[in-house]
Design a protein around this motif. Structure first.
Motif, PDB file in Angstrom:
ATOM      1  N   TYR B  36       0.836  -1.183   0.000  1.00 51.34           N
ATOM      2  CA  TYR B  36       0.000   0.000   0.000  1.00 51.34           C
ATOM      3  C   TYR B  36       0.880   1.245   0.000  1.00 51.34           C
ATOM      4  CZ  TYR B  36      -3.739  -3.226   1.129  1.00 51.34           C
ATOM      5  OH  TYR B  36      -4.638  -4.259   1.086  1.00 51.34           O
ATOM      6  N   GLN B  38       0.826   5.395   0.900  1.00 45.27           N
ATOM      7  CA  GLN B  38       0.080   6.433   1.614  1.00 45.27           C
ATOM      8  C   GLN B  38       0.804   7.757   1.499  1.00 45.27           C
ATOM      9  OE1 GLN B  38      -0.337   6.209   5.926  1.00 45.27           O
ATOM     10  NE2 GLN B  38      -2.434   7.009   5.787  1.00 45.27           N
ATOM     11  N   ASN B  42      -3.760  11.480   3.440  1.00 43.98           N
ATOM     12  CA  ASN B  42      -4.623  10.642   2.614  1.00 43.98           C
ATOM     13  C   ASN B  42      -4.717   9.227   3.152  1.00 43.98           C
ATOM     14  OD1 ASN B  42      -4.915  12.802   0.930  1.00 43.98           O
ATOM     15  ND2 ASN B  42      -3.786  11.915  -0.785  1.00 43.98           N
ATOM     16  N   ALA B  43      -5.772   8.540   2.722  1.00 51.34           N
ATOM     17  CA  ALA B  43      -5.915   7.125   3.057  1.00 51.34           C
ATOM     18  C   ALA B  43      -4.919   6.303   2.252  1.00 51.34           C
ATOM     19  CB  ALA B  43      -7.332   6.663   2.747  1.00 51.34           C
ATOM     20  N   PRO B  44      -4.575   5.131   2.753  1.00 44.51           N
ATOM     21  CA  PRO B  44      -3.710   4.239   1.973  1.00 44.51           C
ATOM     22  C   PRO B  44      -4.365   3.843   0.652  1.00 44.51           C
ATOM     23  CG  PRO B  44      -3.824   3.531   4.246  1.00 44.51           C
ATOM     24  CD  PRO B  44      -4.869   4.580   4.076  1.00 44.51           C
ATOM     25  N   LEU B  46      -4.161   0.770  -2.352  1.00 43.82           N
ATOM     26  CA  LEU B  46      -3.666  -0.561  -2.697  1.00 43.82           C
ATOM     27  C   LEU B  46      -2.859  -0.504  -3.988  1.00 43.82           C
ATOM     28  CD1 LEU B  46      -3.710  -3.705  -2.361  1.00 43.82           C
ATOM     29  CD2 LEU B  46      -5.827  -3.670  -3.722  1.00 43.82           C
TER      30      LEU B  46
END
Lengths: 122, 106
Positions: B36, B38, B42-44, B46
């Motif tokens: 992942y 990041q 921010n959100a991780p 994929l």
């Protein structure tokens, strides 16, 4: 478009409780396992809990017995009830959708919300 | 619980560099590992699942390899948008993240 929107974060004293919600849209919510992942300020990611599409639940040792994950498929919403909160629970809490690849062993978190901040402090 | 040891914790690189990040599991996990990315605030996101499967929409300069206990994420030609923190995540037995690798500008 898949969307996950967390809410319910805030400031709470040690020993207190808080319930987070994650509203899902853009996919068939009832067909997916859903998870919570957290990130303490300036730290790495920590998996917290997961609930399967059929309602089976699993927890990290750090929250077992204090947190309860649940879902309401009629509302397309994921929850986590957090009790007996500690300072070390302070973090941004993300909800994430568990995706599955070509085999059942191929699992991943393919969609994430933007997170909600929980601060535990006296 | 399975422990994931990621290295290095940080690295400095330039645009165009080849970057390699490793992750070691405390026990064999088949290929039950993802990577992942990041970025701050921010959100991780994929990148790779099942150790080497590139997620749809992820540039082909990202690749993953490994099986059992040792895994690698490679960025073949680092781009400006790739400066970020990268995490491995095992899904063999519940879920465990590595500590993260911050890729910084040299």
């Amino acid at each position: 478009e898949v969307q996950l929107l967390e809410s319910g974060g805030g400031f709470v004293q040690p020993g207190g409780s808080l319930r987070l919600s994650c509203a899902a849209s853009g996919f068939t919510f009832s067909s997916y396992a859903m998870s919570w992942v957290r990130q303490a300020p300036g730290k790495g990611l920590e998996w917290v809990s997961i609930i399967s599409d059929s309602g089976n639940t699993f927890y990290a040792d750090s929250v077992k017995g204090r947190f309860t994950i649940s879902r309401d498929n009629s509302k397309n919403t994921l929850y986590v009830q957090m009790n007996s909160l500690r300072a070390e629970d302070t973090a941004v809490y993300y909800c994430a959708r568990r995706g599955v690849g070509t085999s059942d062993y191929d699992e991943f978190f393919d969609y994430w919300g933007q997170g909600t901040l929980v601060t535990v402090s006296s | 619980a399975i422990q994931m040891t990621q290295s290095p914790s940080s690295l400095s690189a330039s645009v165009g560099d080849r970057v390699t990040i490793t992750c070691r599991a405390s026990q064999g996990i088949r290929n039950d590992l993802g990577w992942y990315q990041q970025k701050p605030g921010n959100a991780p996101k994929l990148l790779i699942h099942a150790a080497s499967n590139l997620q749809s929409g992820v540039p082909s300069r990202f690749s993953g390899s490994g099986y059992g206990t040792d895994f690698t994420l490679t960025i073949t030609s680092l781009q400006p948008e790739d400066f970020a923190t990268y995490y491995c995540l095992q899904d063999y037995n519940l879920w465990t993240f590595g500590q993260g690798t911050k890729v910084e500008v040299k």
